[in-house]
Design a protein around this motif. Structure first.
Motif, PDB file in Angstrom:
ATOM      1  N   PHE A  50       0.795  -1.142  -0.073  1.00  0.00           N
ATOM      2  CA  PHE A  50      -0.125  -0.026   0.079  1.00  0.00           C
ATOM      3  C   PHE A  50       0.738   1.309  -0.044  1.00  0.00           C
ATOM      4  O   PHE A  50       1.695   1.252   0.666  1.00  0.00           O
ATOM      5  N   SER A  51       0.432   2.109  -1.054  1.00  0.00           N
ATOM      6  CA  SER A  51       1.520   3.480  -1.073  1.00  0.00           C
ATOM      7  C   SER A  51       0.532   4.374  -1.580  1.00  0.00           C
ATOM      8  O   SER A  51      -0.549   4.289  -1.813  1.00  0.00           O
ATOM      9  N   PHE A  52       1.302   5.349  -1.973  1.00  0.00           N
ATOM     10  CA  PHE A  52       0.491   6.926  -2.612  1.00  0.00           C
ATOM     11  C   PHE A  52       0.673   6.574  -4.157  1.00  0.00           C
ATOM     12  O   PHE A  52       1.590   5.823  -4.631  1.00  0.00           O
ATOM     13  N   PRO A  53      -0.085   7.056  -4.739  1.00  0.00           N
ATOM     14  CA  PRO A  53      -0.342   6.964  -6.335  1.00  0.00           C
ATOM     15  C   PRO A  53       0.999   7.617  -6.696  1.00  0.00           C
ATOM     16  O   PRO A  53       1.600   8.763  -6.441  1.00  0.00           O
ATOM     17  N   LYS A  54       1.796   6.899  -7.508  1.00  0.00           N
ATOM     18  CA  LYS A  54       3.165   7.582  -8.097  1.00  0.00           C
ATOM     19  C   LYS A  54       3.604   6.732  -9.368  1.00  0.00           C
ATOM     20  O   LYS A  54       2.951   5.825  -9.493  1.00  0.00           O
ATOM     21  N   GLY A  55       4.541   7.390 -10.293  1.00  0.00           N
ATOM     22  CA  GLY A  55       5.164   6.727 -11.314  1.00  0.00           C
ATOM     23  C   GLY A  55       6.166   7.407 -11.873  1.00  0.00           C
ATOM     24  O   GLY A  55       6.497   8.689 -11.335  1.00  0.00           O
ATOM     25  N   LYS A  56       6.783   6.577 -12.905  1.00  0.00           N
ATOM     26  CA  LYS A  56       7.903   7.332 -13.483  1.00  0.00           C
ATOM     27  C   LYS A  56       7.533   8.394 -14.379  1.00  0.00           C
ATOM     28  O   LYS A  56       6.397   8.164 -15.097  1.00  0.00           O
ATOM     29  N   LEU A  57       8.379   9.260 -14.602  1.00  0.00           N
ATOM     30  CA  LEU A  57       8.239  10.316 -15.667  1.00  0.00           C
ATOM     31  C   LEU A  57       8.386   9.919 -16.794  1.00  0.00           C
ATOM     32  O   LEU A  57       9.237   9.074 -17.214  1.00  0.00           O
ATOM     33  N   LYS A  58       7.421  10.381 -17.981  1.00  0.00           N
ATOM     34  CA  LYS A  58       7.908  10.109 -19.215  1.00  0.00           C
ATOM     35  C   LYS A  58       8.876  11.236 -19.980  1.00  0.00           C
ATOM     36  O   LYS A  58       9.296  12.061 -19.288  1.00  0.00           O
ATOM     37  N   ARG A  59       9.352  10.825 -21.140  1.00  0.00           N
ATOM     38  CA  ARG A  59      10.390  11.611 -21.642  1.00  0.00           C
ATOM     39  C   ARG A  59      10.351  13.051 -21.543  1.00  0.00           C
ATOM     40  O   ARG A  59       8.904  13.354 -22.147  1.00  0.00           O
ATOM     41  N   ASP A  60      10.817  13.932 -21.271  1.00  0.00           N
ATOM     42  CA  ASP A  60      10.621  15.441 -21.030  1.00  0.00           C
ATOM     43  C   ASP A  60       9.406  15.827 -20.307  1.00  0.00           C
ATOM     44  O   ASP A  60       8.780  16.960 -20.776  1.00  0.00           O
ATOM     45  N   GLU A  61       9.066  14.838 -19.378  1.00  0.00           N
ATOM     46  CA  GLU A  61       7.647  15.330 -18.846  1.00  0.00           C
ATOM     47  C   GLU A  61       7.875  16.051 -17.534  1.00  0.00           C
ATOM     48  O   GLU A  61       8.894  15.616 -16.792  1.00  0.00           O
ATOM     49  N   GLU A  62       7.321  17.119 -17.171  1.00  0.00           N
ATOM     50  CA  GLU A  62       7.595  17.925 -15.833  1.00  0.00           C
ATOM     51  C   GLU A  62       6.994  16.941 -14.813  1.00  0.00           C
ATOM     52  O   GLU A  62       6.195  16.204 -14.908  1.00  0.00           O
ATOM     53  N   PRO A  63       7.677  17.068 -13.545  1.00  0.00           N
ATOM     54  CA  PRO A  63       7.308  16.183 -12.307  1.00  0.00           C
ATOM     55  C   PRO A  63       5.832  16.591 -11.875  1.00  0.00           C
ATOM     56  O   PRO A  63       5.151  15.366 -11.663  1.00  0.00           O
ATOM     57  N   LEU A  64       5.245  17.645 -12.109  1.00  0.00           N
ATOM     58  CA  LEU A  64       4.206  17.741 -11.545  1.00  0.00           C
ATOM     59  C   LEU A  64       2.828  17.342 -12.453  1.00  0.00           C
ATOM     60  O   LEU A  64       1.891  16.688 -12.144  1.00  0.00           O
ATOM     61  N   ALA A  65       3.254  17.435 -13.644  1.00  0.00           N
ATOM     62  CA  ALA A  65       2.330  16.977 -14.660  1.00  0.00           C
ATOM     63  C   ALA A  65       2.270  15.424 -14.538  1.00  0.00           C
ATOM     64  O   ALA A  65       1.422  14.676 -14.687  1.00  0.00           O
ATOM     65  N   ALA A  66       3.495  14.748 -14.297  1.00  0.00           N
ATOM     66  CA  ALA A  66       3.709  13.419 -14.266  1.00  0.00           C
ATOM     67  C   ALA A  66       2.739  12.904 -12.937  1.00  0.00           C
ATOM     68  O   ALA A  66       2.032  11.695 -12.976  1.00  0.00           O
ATOM     69  N   ALA A  67       2.814  13.879 -11.692  1.00  0.00           N
ATOM     70  CA  ALA A  67       2.156  13.275 -10.538  1.00  0.00           C
ATOM     71  C   ALA A  67       0.618  13.321 -10.954  1.00  0.00           C
ATOM     72  O   ALA A  67      -0.061  12.409 -10.356  1.00  0.00           O
ATOM     73  N   VAL A  68       0.252  14.326 -11.507  1.00  0.00           N
ATOM     74  CA  VAL A  68      -1.425  14.501 -11.558  1.00  0.00           C
ATOM     75  C   VAL A  68      -1.803  13.237 -12.780  1.00  0.00           C
ATOM     76  O   VAL A  68      -2.595  12.618 -12.439  1.00  0.00           O
ATOM     77  N   ARG A  69      -0.823  13.076 -13.662  1.00  0.00           N
ATOM     78  CA  ARG A  69      -1.150  12.026 -14.719  1.00  0.00           C
ATOM     79  C   ARG A  69      -1.252  10.565 -13.929  1.00  0.00           C
ATOM     80  O   ARG A  69      -2.215   9.781 -13.939  1.00  0.00           O
ATOM     81  N   GLU A  70      -0.340  10.339 -13.022  1.00  0.00           N
ATOM     82  CA  GLU A  70      -0.269   9.030 -12.251  1.00  0.00           C
ATOM     83  C   GLU A  70      -1.483   8.904 -11.345  1.00  0.00           C
ATOM     84  O   GLU A  70      -2.082   7.832 -11.332  1.00  0.00           O
ATOM     85  N   VAL A  71      -2.117   9.965 -10.835  1.00  0.00           N
ATOM     86  CA  VAL A  71      -2.941  10.082  -9.764  1.00  0.00           C
ATOM     87  C   VAL A  71      -4.266   9.560 -10.455  1.00  0.00           C
ATOM     88  O   VAL A  71      -4.944   8.628 -10.203  1.00  0.00           O
ATOM     89  N   LEU A  72      -4.544  10.099 -11.807  1.00  0.00           N
ATOM     90  CA  LEU A  72      -5.667   9.847 -12.606  1.00  0.00           C
ATOM     91  C   LEU A  72      -5.413   8.242 -13.094  1.00  0.00           C
ATOM     92  O   LEU A  72      -6.483   7.492 -13.039  1.00  0.00           O
TER      93      LEU A  72
END
Length: 151
Positions: A50-72
């Motif tokens: 059990f953890s918080f939603p997270k995942g790897k960044l895609k190429r050239d993706e900003e961390p905040l955009a990746a965080a929001v994408r991973e949550v969804l």
């Protein structure tokens, strides 16, 4: 070769840093303002954790955009990112990994199980603290509670 006992690259970690991002996803309890909050934990069957939603960044993706994408992707919920939380640093198979985190309020959506996440739990902070698998996630929960907006 340098002869460094720590391995190749004069003690440098094996391979590049794995960059990821995620959120401590939260919502007000259904009882309304002032009643408290719940945080969302994801269960990943591959790791049995059990953890918080997270995942790897895609190429050239900003961390905040990746965080929001991973949550969804992992929870089915849209979110409104809030304060930045501490970055987690740890090793995965000998490679350094850093995960940028934000507090993010859930703004709507619904969960559908998938290959990566088979269930989510909305828990009060104390219950979430007891359910989280990794101590580093407990530290994120504590940091979240320190910046939690007043009701």
């Amino acid at each position: 070769m340098s002869g460094d006992p720590h391995g190749p690259g004069n003690g440098e970690p094996r391979g590049p840093v794995i960059r990821a991002a995620g959120c401590v996803l939260w919502r007000r309890t259904p009882d309304g303002p002032g009643a408290g909050v719940e945080v969302c934990l994801v269960h990943r069957p591959k790791y049995g954790d059990f953890s918080f939603p997270k995942g790897k960044l895609k190429r050239d993706e900003e961390p905040l955009a990746a965080a929001v994408r991973e949550v969804l992707e992992e929870t089915g919920h849209h979110c409104a990112p809030g304060p930045r939380l501490p970055t987690a640093h740890y090793l995965v198979d000998g490679r350094p990994k850093e995960v940028a985190y934000w507090a993010a309020e859930a703004t709507g959506g619904s969960f559908t199980a998938n290959d990566e996440v088979d269930r989510i739990l909305w828990l009060a902070p104390d219950a979430a603290r007891a359910r989280l698998t990794q101590p580093r996630d407990v530290r994120q929960l504590t940091a979240f509670l320190d910046v939690l907006p007043a009701s």
